[in-house]
Design a protein around this motif. Structure first.
Motif, PDB file in Angstrom:
ATOM      1  N   PRO A 113       0.793  -1.228   0.000  1.00  0.00           N
ATOM      2  CA  PRO A 113       0.000   0.000   0.000  1.00  0.00           C
ATOM      3  C   PRO A 113       0.826   1.279   0.000  1.00  0.00           C
ATOM      4  CG  PRO A 113      -0.910  -1.562   1.558  1.00  0.00           C
ATOM      5  CD  PRO A 113       0.366  -2.162   1.042  1.00  0.00           C
ATOM      6  N   ASN A 114       0.356   2.215  -0.782  1.00  0.00           N
ATOM      7  CA  ASN A 114       0.867   3.591  -0.858  1.00  0.00           C
ATOM      8  C   ASN A 114       2.203   3.737  -1.586  1.00  0.00           C
ATOM      9  OD1 ASN A 114      -1.323   4.828   0.635  1.00  0.00           O
ATOM     10  ND2 ASN A 114      -0.486   3.804   2.436  1.00  0.00           N
ATOM     11  N   LEU A 115       2.828   2.621  -1.928  1.00  0.00           N
ATOM     12  CA  LEU A 115       4.113   2.744  -2.634  1.00  0.00           C
ATOM     13  C   LEU A 115       3.931   3.325  -4.034  1.00  0.00           C
ATOM     14  CD1 LEU A 115       5.750  -0.462  -1.225  1.00  0.00           C
ATOM     15  CD2 LEU A 115       6.656   1.846  -0.978  1.00  0.00           C
TER      16      LEU A 115
ATOM     17  N   LEU B  91       5.204   6.957  -4.319  1.00  0.00           N
ATOM     18  CA  LEU B  91       6.629   7.303  -4.241  1.00  0.00           C
ATOM     19  C   LEU B  91       6.985   8.361  -5.284  1.00  0.00           C
ATOM     20  CD1 LEU B  91       8.364   3.840  -3.754  1.00  0.00           C
ATOM     21  CD2 LEU B  91       8.183   5.690  -2.076  1.00  0.00           C
TER      22      LEU B  91
ATOM     23  N   ARG C  49       5.461  12.435  -2.607  1.00  0.00           N
ATOM     24  CA  ARG C  49       5.447  12.983  -1.253  1.00  0.00           C
ATOM     25  C   ARG C  49       6.520  12.288  -0.424  1.00  0.00           C
ATOM     26  NH1 ARG C  49      -0.136  12.577   1.468  1.00  0.00           N
ATOM     27  NH2 ARG C  49       1.112  13.578   3.059  1.00  0.00           N
ATOM     28  N   GLU C  50       6.827  12.857   0.742  1.00  0.00           N
ATOM     29  CA  GLU C  50       7.770  12.269   1.693  1.00  0.00           C
ATOM     30  C   GLU C  50       9.148  11.980   1.088  1.00  0.00           C
ATOM     31  OE1 GLU C  50       6.612  11.316   4.986  1.00  0.00           O
ATOM     32  OE2 GLU C  50       4.639  10.379   4.710  1.00  0.00           O
TER      33      GLU C  50
ATOM     34  N   TYR D  67      11.642   8.737   1.748  1.00  0.00           N
ATOM     35  CA  TYR D  67      11.617   7.683   0.725  1.00  0.00           C
ATOM     36  C   TYR D  67      12.350   8.035  -0.567  1.00  0.00           C
ATOM     37  CZ  TYR D  67       8.017   5.862   3.836  1.00  0.00           C
ATOM     38  OH  TYR D  67       7.339   5.387   4.929  1.00  0.00           O
TER      39      TYR D  67
ATOM     40  N   ASN E 269       8.195  -5.508  -0.759  1.00  0.00           N
ATOM     41  CA  ASN E 269       8.105  -4.370   0.148  1.00  0.00           C
ATOM     42  C   ASN E 269       6.621  -4.266   0.508  1.00  0.00           C
ATOM     43  OD1 ASN E 269       7.888  -2.002   1.524  1.00  0.00           O
ATOM     44  ND2 ASN E 269       9.243  -0.842   0.163  1.00  0.00           N
TER      45      ASN E 269
ATOM     46  N   GLY F 211       5.051  -2.428   2.484  1.00  0.00           N
ATOM     47  CA  GLY F 211       4.557  -1.168   3.014  1.00  0.00           C
ATOM     48  C   GLY F 211       4.176  -1.349   4.484  1.00  0.00           C
ATOM     49  N   ALA F 212       3.147  -0.645   4.916  1.00  0.00           N
ATOM     50  CA  ALA F 212       2.754  -0.725   6.326  1.00  0.00           C
ATOM     51  C   ALA F 212       2.182  -2.091   6.701  1.00  0.00           C
ATOM     52  CB  ALA F 212       1.748   0.373   6.648  1.00  0.00           C
TER      53      ALA F 212
ATOM     54  N   HIS G  70       3.912  -4.541   9.227  1.00  0.00           N
ATOM     55  CA  HIS G  70       3.894  -4.471  10.680  1.00  0.00           C
ATOM     56  C   HIS G  70       2.722  -5.201  11.335  1.00  0.00           C
ATOM     57  CE1 HIS G  70       7.036  -1.724   9.706  1.00  0.00           C
ATOM     58  NE2 HIS G  70       6.213  -0.889   9.096  1.00  0.00           N
TER      59      HIS G  70
ATOM     60  N   HIS H 264      12.825  -2.772   2.217  1.00  0.00           N
ATOM     61  CA  HIS H 264      12.293  -1.467   2.615  1.00  0.00           C
ATOM     62  C   HIS H 264      13.232  -0.362   2.158  1.00  0.00           C
ATOM     63  CE1 HIS H 264       9.320  -3.372   5.126  1.00  0.00           C
ATOM     64  NE2 HIS H 264      10.274  -4.155   5.593  1.00  0.00           N
ATOM     65  N   LEU H 265      12.654   0.736   1.732  1.00  0.00           N
ATOM     66  CA  LEU H 265      13.459   1.907   1.365  1.00  0.00           C
ATOM     67  C   LEU H 265      14.092   2.535   2.599  1.00  0.00           C
ATOM     68  CD1 LEU H 265      10.823   3.270  -1.107  1.00  0.00           C
ATOM     69  CD2 LEU H 265      13.170   2.736  -1.767  1.00  0.00           C
TER      70      LEU H 265
ATOM     71  N   ARG I  91      12.633   4.052  13.142  1.00  0.00           N
ATOM     72  CA  ARG I  91      11.542   5.034  13.042  1.00  0.00           C
ATOM     73  C   ARG I  91      10.561   4.868  14.225  1.00  0.00           C
ATOM     74  NH1 ARG I  91       9.333   4.894   7.083  1.00  0.00           N
ATOM     75  NH2 ARG I  91       8.246   6.742   7.899  1.00  0.00           N
TER      76      ARG I  91
ATOM     77  N   ARG J 290       6.622   0.705  13.933  1.00  0.00           N
ATOM     78  CA  ARG J 290       7.254   0.128  12.726  1.00  0.00           C
ATOM     79  C   ARG J 290       8.338  -0.890  13.080  1.00  0.00           C
ATOM     80  NH1 ARG J 290       5.662   3.600   8.312  1.00  0.00           N
ATOM     81  NH2 ARG J 290       5.245   5.695   9.059  1.00  0.00           N
TER      82      ARG J 290
HETATM   83  O1  CA2 Z   1      10.583   1.962   4.062  1.00  0.00           O
HETATM   84  C1  CA2 Z   1       9.750   1.296   3.430  1.00  0.00           C
HETATM   85  O2  CA2 Z   1       9.949   0.872   2.295  1.00  0.00           O
HETATM   86  C2  CA2 Z   1       8.369   1.045   4.055  1.00  0.00           C
HETATM   87  O3  CA2 Z   1       7.965  -0.270   3.715  1.00  0.00           O
HETATM   88  C3  CA2 Z   1       7.427   2.065   3.440  1.00  0.00           C
HETATM   89  C4  CA2 Z   1       6.023   2.021   4.050  1.00  0.00           C
HETATM   90  C5  CA2 Z   1       6.099   2.087   5.562  1.00  0.00           C
HETATM   91  O4  CA2 Z   1       4.793   1.953   6.118  1.00  0.00           O
HETATM   92  C6  CA2 Z   1       6.998   1.030   6.142  1.00  0.00           C
HETATM   93  O5  CA2 Z   1       7.055   1.190   7.548  1.00  0.00           O
HETATM   94  C7  CA2 Z   1       8.401   1.147   5.571  1.00  0.00           C
HETATM   95  C8  CA2 Z   1       5.167   3.196   3.566  1.00  0.00           C
HETATM   96  C9  CA2 Z   1       5.109   3.397   2.102  1.00  0.00           C
HETATM   97  C10 CA2 Z   1       4.330   4.658   1.856  1.00  0.00           C
HETATM   98  O6  CA2 Z   1       4.999   5.382   0.858  1.00  0.00           O
HETATM   99  C11 CA2 Z   1       4.628   6.669   0.656  1.00  0.00           C
HETATM  100  C12 CA2 Z   1       5.275   7.322  -0.357  1.00  0.00           C
HETATM  101  C13 CA2 Z   1       4.980   8.629  -0.616  1.00  0.00           C
HETATM  102  C14 CA2 Z   1       4.007   9.288   0.131  1.00  0.00           C
HETATM  103  C15 CA2 Z   1       3.356   8.623   1.148  1.00  0.00           C
HETATM  104  C16 CA2 Z   1       3.670   7.303   1.407  1.00  0.00           C
END
Ligand code: CA2
Length: 150
Positions: free
Chosen positions: A15-17, A20, A23-24, A28, A79, A81-82, A85, A105-106, A112, A116
């Motif tokens: 989810p949410n990858l 990439l 944002r953030e 990332y 990967n 994502g969340a 966990h 994981h990136l 963190r 996590r």
């Molecule tokens: O570090 C990683 O690759 C994670 O798997 C990324 C997950 C996070 O929940 C894990 O703890 C570590 C989150 C991916 C969300 O990616 C975003 C990218 C841009 C904007 C918002 C979220």
């Protein structure tokens, strides 16, 4: 070890990858998921392998892909994502896969927020690669190749 040129590595993104690069960037990086898939694909080609990629925001889609990889793919790089966990269903699906599993994981989740720090995927992963940003994608594929060679 010689491998068939059609050896497939399943690359799964949770989810949410898909966000990439939008944002953030401090956490990332600025590369998009497509950039990371390209890195993995290029690395795989140097080992005579191909990458099959799926990104999904839905836990069940990822589980279905893991099931479909059985007998079809030589390894899984994930990967989650969340889901990393708390998704024990992904843990159980990966446990039923016969080949190497690389958790990727990136960022480094263990440095963190406390929530996590637990990975439910780690116990069923042959290797965990974290905190190397986009370089982790190349390293994950190189690790797959090394594990398959043994
Ligand atoms: O570090 C990683 O690759 C994670 O798997 C990324 C997950 C996070 O929940 C894990 O703890 C570590 C989150 C991916 C969300 O990616 C975003 C990218 C841009 C904007 C918002 C979220």
């Amino acid at each position: 070890m010689e491998r068939d040129v059609t050896s497939i590595v399943l690359l799964l993104s949770g989810p949410n990858l898909n966000l990439l690069g939008e944002r953030e960037p401090v956490i990332y990086g600025t590369a998009t998921l497509a950039d990371h898939v390209a890195t993995a694909t290029e690395a795989a080609a140097t080992h005579g392998m191909v990458v099959d990629h799926l990104q999904s925001n839905h836990e069940g889609d990822l589980i279905d892909a893991i099931h479909a990889a059985r007998g079809r793919c030589v390894a899984i790089v994930i990967n989650p994502g969340a889901l990393t966990h708390y998704a024990w269903s992904i843990h159980d699906a990966l446990a039923a896969f016969e080949g190497p599993v690389i958790e990727l994981h990136l960022s480094d989740p263990k440095t963190r927020e406390p929530w996590r720090h637990l990975s439910v995927v780690e116990p069923v992963a042959d290797q965990t690669i974290a905190g190397l940003g986009g370089d982790g994608y190349r390293l994950a594929i190189d690790t797959v190749a090394a594990l398959l060679a043994h």
